[in-house]
Scaffold this active site. Structure first.
Site, PDB file in Angstrom:
ATOM      1  N   ARG A   1       1.697  30.408 -21.627  1.00 48.05           N
ATOM      2  CA  ARG A   1       1.496  30.700 -20.201  1.00 48.05           C
ATOM      3  C   ARG A   1       0.581  29.660 -19.558  1.00 48.05           C
ATOM      4  O   ARG A   1       0.764  29.284 -18.392  1.00 48.05           O
ATOM      5  CB  ARG A   1       0.903  32.108 -20.051  1.00 48.05           C
ATOM      6  CG  ARG A   1       0.762  32.578 -18.607  1.00 48.05           C
ATOM      7  CD  ARG A   1       0.397  34.061 -18.553  1.00 48.05           C
ATOM      8  NE  ARG A   1       0.280  34.543 -17.185  1.00 48.05           N
ATOM      9  CZ  ARG A   1      -0.825  35.121 -16.689  1.00 48.05           C
ATOM     10  NH1 ARG A   1      -1.894  35.293 -17.459  1.00 48.05           N
ATOM     11  NH2 ARG A   1      -0.842  35.539 -15.436  1.00 48.05           N
TER      12      ARG A   1
ATOM     13  N   HIS B   1       1.193  27.604 -16.113  1.00 43.13           N
ATOM     14  CA  HIS B   1       0.263  27.666 -14.980  1.00 43.13           C
ATOM     15  C   HIS B   1      -0.352  26.313 -14.669  1.00 43.13           C
ATOM     16  O   HIS B   1      -0.712  26.041 -13.525  1.00 43.13           O
ATOM     17  CB  HIS B   1      -0.828  28.721 -15.246  1.00 43.13           C
ATOM     18  CG  HIS B   1      -0.321  30.121 -15.092  1.00 43.13           C
ATOM     19  ND1 HIS B   1      -1.136  31.179 -14.765  1.00 43.13           N
ATOM     20  CD2 HIS B   1       0.926  30.639 -15.198  1.00 43.13           C
ATOM     21  CE1 HIS B   1      -0.400  32.289 -14.696  1.00 43.13           C
ATOM     22  NE2 HIS B   1       0.843  31.985 -14.960  1.00 43.13           N
TER      23      HIS B   1
ATOM     24  N   ASN C   1      -5.253  34.068 -12.671  1.00 42.00           N
ATOM     25  CA  ASN C   1      -5.656  33.556 -13.989  1.00 42.00           C
ATOM     26  C   ASN C   1      -6.868  34.255 -14.602  1.00 42.00           C
ATOM     27  O   ASN C   1      -7.024  34.267 -15.819  1.00 42.00           O
ATOM     28  CB  ASN C   1      -5.966  32.054 -13.882  1.00 42.00           C
ATOM     29  CG  ASN C   1      -4.714  31.222 -13.630  1.00 42.00           C
ATOM     30  OD1 ASN C   1      -3.630  31.582 -14.088  1.00 42.00           O
ATOM     31  ND2 ASN C   1      -4.867  30.125 -12.906  1.00 42.00           N
TER      32      ASN C   1
ATOM     33  N   HIS D   1       8.654  35.560 -21.628  1.00 40.49           N
ATOM     34  CA  HIS D   1       8.161  36.943 -21.571  1.00 40.49           C
ATOM     35  C   HIS D   1       8.676  37.773 -22.747  1.00 40.49           C
ATOM     36  O   HIS D   1       8.611  38.992 -22.726  1.00 40.49           O
ATOM     37  CB  HIS D   1       8.527  37.593 -20.232  1.00 40.49           C
ATOM     38  CG  HIS D   1       7.729  37.046 -19.081  1.00 40.49           C
ATOM     39  ND1 HIS D   1       7.939  37.416 -17.787  1.00 40.49           N
ATOM     40  CD2 HIS D   1       6.710  36.147 -19.054  1.00 40.49           C
ATOM     41  CE1 HIS D   1       7.086  36.759 -16.994  1.00 40.49           C
ATOM     42  NE2 HIS D   1       6.340  35.984 -17.735  1.00 40.49           N
TER      43      HIS D   1
HETATM   44  C1  HEM Z   1       9.774  33.575 -13.570  1.00 44.21           C
HETATM   45  C2  HEM Z   1       8.626  33.769 -12.948  1.00 44.21           C
HETATM   46  C3  HEM Z   1       7.412  34.317 -13.644  1.00 44.21           C
HETATM   47  C4  HEM Z   1       6.613  35.297 -13.187  1.00 44.21           C
HETATM   48  C5  HEM Z   1       6.756  36.048 -11.876  1.00 44.21           C
HETATM   49  C6  HEM Z   1       5.603  35.521 -14.183  1.00 44.21           C
HETATM   50  C7  HEM Z   1       4.570  36.462 -14.082  1.00 44.21           C
HETATM   51  C8  HEM Z   1       3.794  36.867 -15.138  1.00 44.21           C
HETATM   52  C9  HEM Z   1       2.865  37.956 -15.081  1.00 44.21           C
HETATM   53  C10 HEM Z   1       2.556  38.788 -13.852  1.00 44.21           C
HETATM   54  C11 HEM Z   1       2.341  38.091 -16.319  1.00 44.21           C
HETATM   55  C12 HEM Z   1       1.325  39.125 -16.771  1.00 44.21           C
HETATM   56  C13 HEM Z   1      -0.060  38.764 -16.295  1.00 44.21           C
HETATM   57  C14 HEM Z   1      -0.979  39.929 -16.550  1.00 44.21           C
HETATM   58  O1  HEM Z   1      -0.783  40.969 -15.897  1.00 44.21           O
HETATM   59  O2  HEM Z   1      -1.857  39.836 -17.430  1.00 44.21           O
HETATM   60  C15 HEM Z   1       2.916  37.078 -17.153  1.00 44.21           C
HETATM   61  C16 HEM Z   1       2.636  36.901 -18.483  1.00 44.21           C
HETATM   62  C17 HEM Z   1       3.141  35.869 -19.247  1.00 44.21           C
HETATM   63  N1  HEM Z   1       3.927  34.828 -18.791  1.00 44.21           N
HETATM   64 FE1  HEM Z   1       4.892  34.766 -17.037  1.00 44.21          FE
HETATM   65  N2  HEM Z   1       5.810  34.668 -15.222  1.00 44.21           N
HETATM   66  C18 HEM Z   1       6.890  33.903 -14.939  1.00 44.21           C
HETATM   67  C19 HEM Z   1       7.399  32.877 -15.709  1.00 44.21           C
HETATM   68  C20 HEM Z   1       6.828  32.449 -16.883  1.00 44.21           C
HETATM   69  C21 HEM Z   1       7.132  31.213 -17.556  1.00 44.21           C
HETATM   70  C22 HEM Z   1       8.086  30.154 -17.015  1.00 44.21           C
HETATM   71  C23 HEM Z   1       6.396  31.177 -18.692  1.00 44.21           C
HETATM   72  C24 HEM Z   1       6.305  30.106 -19.737  1.00 44.21           C
HETATM   73  C25 HEM Z   1       7.233  29.233 -19.974  1.00 44.21           C
HETATM   74  C26 HEM Z   1       5.646  32.415 -18.753  1.00 44.21           C
HETATM   75  C27 HEM Z   1       4.849  32.810 -19.787  1.00 44.21           C
HETATM   76  C28 HEM Z   1       4.166  33.996 -19.835  1.00 44.21           C
HETATM   77  C29 HEM Z   1       3.555  34.538 -21.044  1.00 44.21           C
HETATM   78  C30 HEM Z   1       3.641  33.947 -22.438  1.00 44.21           C
HETATM   79  C31 HEM Z   1       2.902  35.709 -20.659  1.00 44.21           C
HETATM   80  C32 HEM Z   1       2.061  36.635 -21.552  1.00 44.21           C
HETATM   81  C33 HEM Z   1       0.623  36.185 -21.474  1.00 44.21           C
HETATM   82  C34 HEM Z   1      -0.331  36.963 -22.355  1.00 44.21           C
HETATM   83  O3  HEM Z   1       0.086  37.774 -23.176  1.00 44.21           O
HETATM   84  O4  HEM Z   1      -1.530  36.735 -22.220  1.00 44.21           O
HETATM   85  N3  HEM Z   1       5.904  33.137 -17.618  1.00 44.21           N
HETATM   86  N4  HEM Z   1       3.803  36.328 -16.397  1.00 44.21           N
END
Ligand code: HEM
Ligand SMILES: *[C@@H]1O[C@H](CO)[C@@H](O)[C@H](O)[C@H]1NC(C)=O
Ligand SMILES: *[C@@H]1O[C@H](CO)[C@@H](O)[C@H](O)[C@H]1NC(C)=O
Length: 334
Positions: free
Chosen positions: A67, A71, A100, A199
């Site tokens: 992530r 970002h 973040n 995800h």
């Molecule tokens: C398509 C649009 C995307 C949206 C709207 C989005 C939004 C989010 C949100 C809201 C979270 C949870 C944050 C929280 O509440 O703690 C999250 C987690 C995450 N996102 Fe996305 N994301 C997107 C695309 C991506 C992309 C492109 C990647 C990487 C290539 C990614 C990797 C991750 C990962 C690995 C997590 C888990 C993080 C953790 O466990 O700490 N996301 N994302």
């Protein structure tokens, strides 16, 4: 040949050239695999070791690092700006945006790798490249997905919290908004669907999706795109906003294989078990739904697309050559 035919022939030739150029730009001509072979040969191995150690002691770290690369790249390009601390008296930096802080994590892994790299080859390896390597190593550990990372990124000197919400997609975005957001970064609709597969690991806080559980709309207390059993399960994790006080628990983004970076994320979507609106919405438009179905069936094809899309994402607005700097400490500009 009339001038209009020769004009259209020329246009056709030009568009072919543009197409070829585009094909190359997917693996940015500015970045090179093995960039540090000459001046810092152990760089990638040092990062790999730091990531392996961190994930061994806390498997959640892999998600944090993947992530982090996303970002970094979507805000001012992949320039390490996400790592900069807010300067005393200055405007809040990216890492202090509500998007973040406190959810983005894994910074200590980048610091550990950077410290060892600086001790071996000072002022040679950028913080932006270290994030890209760390995201790649995380995908290998969490999903057995292996790819080479073109490097040579340099570090930026500006990091502004306000730019985070302006550039990153929000969890409540619909498929049109997601497409536009990725398109603005030069990524295709297909790549958007492919990268959403990240995800397949990690968690989201209730604040990112509890609007889907309680008081969703005037006609539906609960998001109709959500499997009712899955929604009932999520309600046991996330209390109604009015009762939650300041606590903000988390739920796994992938309910079936939460620590495995695989294509089960897409299978979940087919059963309406996508956690975020931005996940489930991929099933709502014919063109993205087709990709969801395909990825749900062909896991290794998805993994290959994921690797290619991560390389492409890693080339967004990179600083190379003499632009930018090689930060000594990833928290501060030199
Ligand atoms: C398509 C649009 C995307 C949206 C709207 C989005 C939004 C989010 C949100 C809201 C979270 C949870 C944050 C929280 O509440 O703690 C999250 C987690 C995450 N996102 Fe996305 N994301 C997107 C695309 C991506 C992309 C492109 C990647 C990487 C290539 C990614 C990797 C991750 C990962 C690995 C997590 C888990 C993080 C953790 O466990 O700490 N996301 N994302
Ligand atoms: C997506 O959201 C935007 C902005 O709210 C809206 O204008 C658009 O109609 C929505 N698209 C779909 C397909 O729901
Ligand atoms: C539900 O949302 C509506 C607006 O959409 C608001 O007027 C109402 O107070 C909300 N109800 C609860 C229980 O939060």
């Amino acid at each position: 040949m009339s001038s209009s035919t020769s004009k259209s022939a020329l246009l056709l030739m030009l568009s072919c050239l543009i197409f070829i150029e585009f094909e190359f730009s997917l693996a940015s001509p500015l970045l090179k695999v093995g960039f540090y072979n000459k001046y810092c040969p152990p760089a990638e191995a040092i990062v790999r070791k730091a990531v392996y150690e961190a994930v061994a002691s806390n498997p959640r770290t892999a998600a944090g690092l993947i992530r982090m690369h996303f970002h970094d790249c979507f805000v001012r390009g992949c320039d390490g700006s996400v790592l900069l601390d807010t300067a005393p008296g200055g405007p809040a930096a990216e890492k202090d945006s509500i998007v973040n802080n406190p959810s983005l994590h894994g910074f200590e892994v980048i610091d550990a790798a950077k410290a060892e790299i600086e001790a071996t080859c000072p002022k040679t390896v950028s913080c932006a490249d270290i994030i890209a390597f760390a995201a790649r190593d995380s995908a290998l550990i969490a999903g057995g997905i292996s790819y080479q990372v073109p490097a040579g990124r340099r570090d930026g000197s500006v990091s502004l919290s306000d730019e985070v919400i302006q550039n990153l997609p929000a969890p409540f975005f619909n498929v049109t908004q997601l497409e536009e957001n990725f398109e603005a970064k030069g990524l295709s609709l297909d790549e958007m669907v492919t990268l959403s597969g990240a995800h397949s690991i990690g968690v989201a806080h209730c604040s990112s999706f509890s609007n889907r559980l309680y008081n969703f709309s005037a006609t539906h207390p609960q998001d109709p795109a959500l499997d009712p059993e899955y929604a009932a399960f999520l309600k046991t994790t996330c209390p109604p906003p009015s009762n939650s006080g300041t606590s903000n628990p988390t739920a796994n983004l992938d309910v079936s294989t939460p620590f495995r970076l695989d294509n089960k994320y897409y299978v979940n979507l087919k059963y309406h078990r996508g956690l975020l609106t931005s996940d489930q919405t991929l099933l709502s438009s014919p063109s993205t739904a087709k990709q969801v179905w395909y990825n749900a069936v062909y896991g290794s094809a998805w993994a290959a697309k994921y690797a290619a899309a991560m390389v492409h994402m890693g080339s967004i607005d990179v600083l190379t050559g003499k632009v930018g700097e090689i930060r000594r400490n990833c928290h501060f500009v030199n």
